[in-house]
Design an enzyme around this catalytic site. Structure first.
Site, short mmCIF file in Angstrom:
data_model
loop_
_atom_site.label_atom_id
_atom_site.label_comp_id
_atom_site.label_asym_id
_atom_site.label_seq_id
_atom_site.Cartn_x
_atom_site.Cartn_y
_atom_site.Cartn_z
N ASP A 201 31.87 33.66 9.84
CA ASP A 201 31.55 32.25 9.97
C ASP A 201 31.04 31.72 8.64
OD1 ASP A 201 32.18 32.11 12.71
OD2 ASP A 201 30.20 32.86 13.26
N ASP B 87 36.93 28.45 15.36
CA ASP B 87 36.01 27.84 16.33
C ASP B 87 36.25 26.34 16.44
OD1 ASP B 87 34.78 30.32 16.70
OD2 ASP B 87 33.27 29.92 15.16
#
Length: 204
Positions: A146, A180
């Site tokens: 991330d 995401d």
């Protein structure tokens, strides 16, 4: 919308997602960050063992089950997307389905292969691609990368706010990735436009 067009969209998202993750893994230390636009859009490198936006799930066995679930969901997703195209559903629904499928595939690649392909890296060492001694984990045990961080507001909440008044608050705090974001956009668009999307389109 043709199935080939949906596949191209999926490929574009996957390439963007994996290219950024590869660069982050090999050029940044864990928790390192830099500003992109002011202080409210930053690249901040973290990894997580679980679901989207860093949510964890059930330890070691939970990780394996989550990865297998993603794999099954991706396989089913391809068949479902092809069905939407074949039965001529709304173009918007097909695009949203492609976005969700691309996002699931992006994080699945991390979970399946990153443990095999990269060294662990860390706070003082950059991860290496295809290290001589092998990767940091086995198949199905890779960590999801991330990096997108949007702390739109940072500061102390007014004291008149119940329960949280006076506390330091960050909005939006989760760190996420392109995969995401792709899933979130697809799901939110379906919820917002479901009445328009869920019918078969008979036009060209």
């Amino acid at each position: 919308m043709k199935f080939r067009s949906a596949l191209i969209l999926i490929l574009v998202i996957l390439v963007a997602d994996q290219t950024l993750k590869f660069w982050i893994k090999t050029h940044m230390y864990m928790q390192e960050e830099f500003n992109v636009i002011g202080h409210w859009f930053r690249i901040h490198f973290i990894e997580n063992e679980g679901m989207a936006y860093g949510i964890s799930f059930g330890g070691e066995w939970g990780k394996v089950l989550l990865t297998l679930f993603r794999l099954v969901a991706v396989v089913i997703g391809f068949f479902f997307l092809k069905k939407l195209v074949r039965e001529r559903y709304h173009k918007g629904l097909i695009i949203c389905g492609a976005l969700i499928l691309a996002g699931a595939m992006g994080n699945l690649i991390d979970s399946l292969f990153y443990g095999l392909l990269f060294s662990a890296g860390g706070y003082s060492e950059l991860a290496r691609f295809l290290p001589p001694g092998g990767g940091y984990a086995g198949f199905l045990h890779g960590r999801v990368v991330d990096m997108l961080y949007f702390p739109l507001y940072e500061g102390y909440l007014p004291r008149w706010i119940p329960f949280k008044g006076g506390d330091y608050f960050i909005f939006f705090q989760p760190v996420f990735n392109i995969a995401d974001a792709s899933i979130s956009v697809g799901v939110i668009a379906i919820l917002l436009f479901q009445k328009r999307f869920f019918h078969r389109h008979r036009g060209s």
